[in-house]
Each structure stands twice: as structure tokens, then as C-alpha cells.
Design an enzyme around this catalytic site. Structure first.
Site: not given
Ligand SMILES: Cc1ncc(COP(=O)(O)O)c(C=O)c1O
Lengths: 409, 87
Positions: A189, A217, A248
Site C-alpha cells: 500500500s 488494495h 477500501k
Molecule cells: C494490506 C492490508 N491488509 C489489511 C488491512 C486491514 O483492513 P481493514 O481496514 O478492513 O481492517 C489493510 C488496511 O489498512 C491493508 O492495507
């Protein structure tokens, strides 16, 4: 004398207290009003949202909002229960059906957040005799999933198949029978780089390891039907588990894991971050279901990526040092030192552009980043406005390099 | 394959040198986070180099107990000994 439990935070509080006051403090900002997926009122000013991960602009989609409203009215504000007690409504099951269809998998489990999906799946799948092998630049939720479980954790160099191969070979040398879970991300990300999944899955399979790919992402962003990087790179059959989030592209909150493993449903009986927390409220479930349908049936990817390319190219041409190339929805400017990055952020919010200030350890290689994540909902005018403001502030802070003679003339 | 502690210590010290920007004199008691001011990510990068140098797996799980160069050295020696037992 007893120790104050908070004493350990003194260094970080000291840093925090050194931050600018008022609206230039990145930790105190709040949105007074949200006008659209890309605009809000902040500090009384209309501000462009440039770092929301709202890739598809789904948060104000009329069909998603209508579905959420209808569920809210007919089913109430929340489930007040875990999926394994009173928290499973038909909607949760329909959402799982929708995920199975979206990914063309046999199984799907919905979690309350993507963070919990990673915690749950990683910590539960890999037991005390197993290994989890993770990319060095993994998201915090992957590291935390490792910390929650009892497996042996091994880390390999970011996106480096050879480095992974060495580590898997060492594990196999000592432990030919061990279960191994390799955890990857479709898109990382911070810098928007994709994992070379073909090579990484090939290496993993050579050593008989299972592969999990976090497509947080990349859902909606890559792949012919928006399934993500595994689809884009044509390696879905090499991936055992896909984890993702609704926070997202899907425009709400929630997480999931999909798989074809015949025993996958066992997770519902043993996975604590699934069992010991309340399930998603009906309105969230309804909008997520609708958004998945929309993502599968409409193509917003080319608009999104062309937006990103425009911002990336514009920033590059303005003379910023870039961490991204525009191949992903991320545009990140590298700023040499932390204080300049904080000042940069403050100037941008005053100019009406809300970007992400991303600092180590959340960033790879100790980078200080001004990070934008584009949305398909950004208009050309908004991108031009962002570019104008970035250039203005970059000039003020003396951050523009390689400005060619013609640009100066 | 047996390697004595002093050799391992020396090898580890030479791997630390690129991270030792303040040119601290290394001893068994040198603490990564305090004396060398390394953050946890940098310690993990160092650990990766040690893994490759000695051709062993050093699980991240051990990190909370590896605060000093001496503790790192002892852990590597132990892991090397376990490897040679397996063979
Ligand atoms: C690679 C990755 N995995 C998991 C998450 C966690 O997602 P959530 O916002 O649904 O807890 C994120 C978000 O920040 C992320 O960037």
C-alpha cells in the site's frame, strides 16, 4: 516504587508534543462534513480528499446507500452478537455467497474487519508446529496475526523470490513435514508495488507451502473482473487463500477470506477473531453486497489508473522525488526528513488537500512519504488542483529538483 | 559443523558494522535498541543477514529475547548446534 505503565510511551509522547499546533497537526484533523467520496469540509474549508483508499468512490454510491438504508430500516442498527451466536443474519450468508461468486471459490468467510481477517486466518491456520513465512514489508495486521498465533515466523526480503526460496529450503531441510503458510500482498500500500506472484507462488509450491494473498488494495483495482493481482497475473490457481477488506474499494467496513480448501469451513469453529467479536451490522452487509456486484459488473479500473498516472506524471514532472510510477492507484512523494514531511502535510491541508502523511515504521526502508491514493471518483479538475497545490508547497519548501530549463523559462 | 562462540561473535560484529553508524565499540553487552539506536525493522534486516551468513533459520519469535550482541551470538550458536544434530 511502582512503575507507571505509561512511562514506556514517553519517547513517543515527546515526539508527539513536538508536532505543530492547530490545524497543521496531522493527528487532530477531523472532517466536519463529508460532501462526496472526494471532498469534505475540514477546518471550515472545502478540501479534496487525496488519500482515502476509496478507490472506486463507492461510499456515496446511490445503490449501495439505498441497500444500506433499506437494511437499516428493516433489520436495525446492529446484530449485537457474534457470528456463532445470534449474529448471523441471512444477509451475512448472502454476502458470503456473493464473495464466492465474485472469486469463483467454494468457500468464503466474512470477518468484522480486514485486520481481523488476517489475525484470524494467520493465527489459526498456522499452529505450533507450522511456519508462517512473511514478506518483510507486510502490513501490520499480518505481523500481528503472526504475533497472535503459535507458529514459527520467518521473514523474507520484500518481493524477492530467491530470498524466499532460500528460507523455505532451510525450513524444509530441518522440517520436511511442517505445514508452511507463505503470506503475500497483491499490492503493497505504501509504494503501490505488486508482488511478483508468479515467481513467489512457484517458489512456494516447489516447497509445498500454502499461499495466502492479501488483496486489500487490489480488489476492484486489478484483474479482468476486479478480483485483484492474482487474477491480473493469472495465478489464482496457485493461491490457497485470498484475504481482503470492504474498507477500501468496497466503501464500507469488513473483511473476508475466500478459499477452495475442502475443510475451510472449520475456521468458523476455531478462529477466535471470527468467533469472539460481533458481526457486521446489516446496513454494512447490504452495502458491501451491492458494491461487490457493482465492482464485478462495471469497469472503473481504467478511470482509476488513468487518474493515478496523471497525478504521478504531474508530480514527477514538477520535480518531486517519487516513490511510485503510476502503475497502481498510489502516488507517493519521498521527502528526505520527517520534519519537512510534517510541514508539507500541514501546508497541504491549509491549501485544501488532505493527503496521507506516512512515516516509518509504517513505510518501507525508513521513507517519509506524502501518500495519495487516487479514486475513480476524482475529476480531472481535482487532480489539476492537487498538482497545483503540491507544486506550490513543494516550491515553498524547496523540494523540487531537476526542473528543466524549459520549465523554468 | 561446530563453530566456537568467539568466531560467531566476530562474524556477527562484521555484519553489524554497516548498521553501526555511530561507530560504537561492539561488545557482548552492546544493546541494539539503545547503544546502536536500531529500530525493530533494522534489527529484523540484520537478522536476515545473519540467517544468510550462517545458513540457518532465525525465527522472528526469538527477537524479544535478543537485545544484545551476546544474546544474538548465543542464539546463533545454539541454532547451529541444533542443525548439526539433525544431520
Ligand atoms: C494490506 C492490508 N491488509 C489489511 C488491512 C486491514 O483492513 P481493514 O481496514 O478492513 O481492517 C489493510 C488496511 O489498512 C491493508 O492495507
Amino acid at each position: 516504587m511502582t512503575l507507571d505503565l505509561f512511562e514506556k510511551f514517553d519517547p513517543i509522547l515527546n515526539d508527539y508534543n513536538g508536532l505543530p499546533e492547530g490545524e497543521a497537526n496531522p493527528f487532530t484533523v477531523s472532517m466536519e462534513k463529508v460532501l462526496s467520496p472526494t471532498t469534505a469540509i475540514i477546518n471550515g474549508r472545502e478540501t479534496i480528499l487525496a488519500g482515502t483508499n476509496n478507490y472506486m468512490g463507492m461510499t456515496f454510491n446511490a445503490e449501495c446507500m439505498a441497500a444500506a438504508q433499506e437494511a437499516l430500516t428493516s433489520l436495525g442498527t446492529g446484530t449485537t452478537g457474534s457470528r456463532v451466536l445470534n449474529g448471523t443474519y441471512d444477509g451475512h450468508k448472502q454476502l458470503e455467497e456473493c464473495l464466492k461468486k465474485f472469486y469463483d471459490t467454494d468457500y468464503a468467510i466474512v470477518f468484522s474487519t480486514g485486520y481481523q481477517a488476517n489475525l484470524g486466518v494467520i493465527a489459526t491456520l498456522a499452529g505450533p508446529k507450522d511456519y508462517v513465512v512473511i514478506d518483510a514489508d507486510s502490513h501490520a495486521s499480518i505481523y500481528d496475526g503472526c504475533a497472535l498465533g503459535n507458529a514459527t515466523i520467518v521473514r523474507f526480503k520484500h518481493n524477492d523470490p530467491e530470498n524466499l526460496d532460500k528460507r523455505l529450503a532451510r525450513i524444509r531441510r530441518n522440517d520436511p513435514e511442517a505445514g508452511i503458510l507463505v503470506v503475500l500482498e497483491g499490492v503493497y500500500s505504501m509504494l503501490g508495488d505488486q508482488a511478483p506472484l508468479k515467481e513467489l507462488t512457484e517458489t512456494s509450491k516447489k516447497h509445498h507451502a500454502h499461499v495466502l494473498v492479501d488483496e486489500a488494495h487490489s480488489i476492484g483495482v486489478f484483474g479482468e473482473t476486479g478480483r485483484g493481482v492474482a487474477q491480473e497475473q493469472g495465478v489464482e490457481d496457485q493461491v490457497d487463500f485470498i484475504v481482503g477488506t470492504f474498507s477500501k474499494s468496497v466503501g464500507t467496513i469488513g473483511g473476508y477470506c475466500v478459499s477452495n480448501h475442502p475443510k475451510f469451513e472449520a475456521l468458523r469453529l476455531v478462529c477466535r477473531p471470527y468467533m469472539f467479536t460481533a458481526s457486521l451490522p446489516p446496513s454494512v452487509v447490504a452495502s458491501a453486497t451491492k458494491a461487490l456486484e457493482l465492482i464485478a459488473s462495471t469497469n472503473l479500473r481504467s478511470k482509476l489508473l488513468s487518474n493515478s498516472m496523471k497525478l504521478n506524471n504531474g508530480l514527477d514532472q514538477a520535480g518531486f522525488k517519487m516513490g511510485t510510477t503510476g502503475e497502481s492507484p498510489i502516488a507517493a512523494i519521498i521527502v528526505a526528513d520527517q520534519n519537512t514531511a510534517i510541514a508539507f502535510w500541514g501546508e497541504m491541508i491549509r491549501e485544501g488537500v488532505y493527503v496521507n502523511l506516512a512515516l516509518p515504521p509504517a513505510t518501507p526502508n525508513g521513507l517519509n512519504l506524502m501518500r495519495c491514493s487516487l479514486s475513480a471518483a476524482h475529476t480531472l479538475e481535482q487532480i489539476e488542483f492537487m498538482l497545483e497545490k503540491f507544486t506550490l508547497v513543494g516550491e515553498k519548501l524547496g523540494l523540487l529538483q531537476n526542473v528543466s530549463e524549459t520549465a523554468l523559462a | 559443523m561446530t563453530q566456537n562462540v568467539d568466531e560467531i561473535f566476530k562474524q556477527i560484529c562484521s555484519l553489524i558494522e554497516p548498521f553501526n553508524t555511530k561507530k560504537v565499540t561492539l561488545s557482548r553487552d552492546t544493546i541494539f535498541s539503545v547503544d546502536l539506536e536500531l529500530d525493530s525493522l533494522t534489527v529484523m534486516d540484520l537478522l536476515a543477514e545473519i540467517e544468510d551468513e550462517f545458513d540457518i533459520t532465525v525465527p522472528l519469535n526469538l527477537l524479544p529475547d535478543l537485545e544484545t550482541v551476546g544474546q544474538f551470538t548465543d542464539a546463533v550458536q545454539k541454532l547451529l548446534a541444533e542443525e548439526s544434530l539433525d544431520e
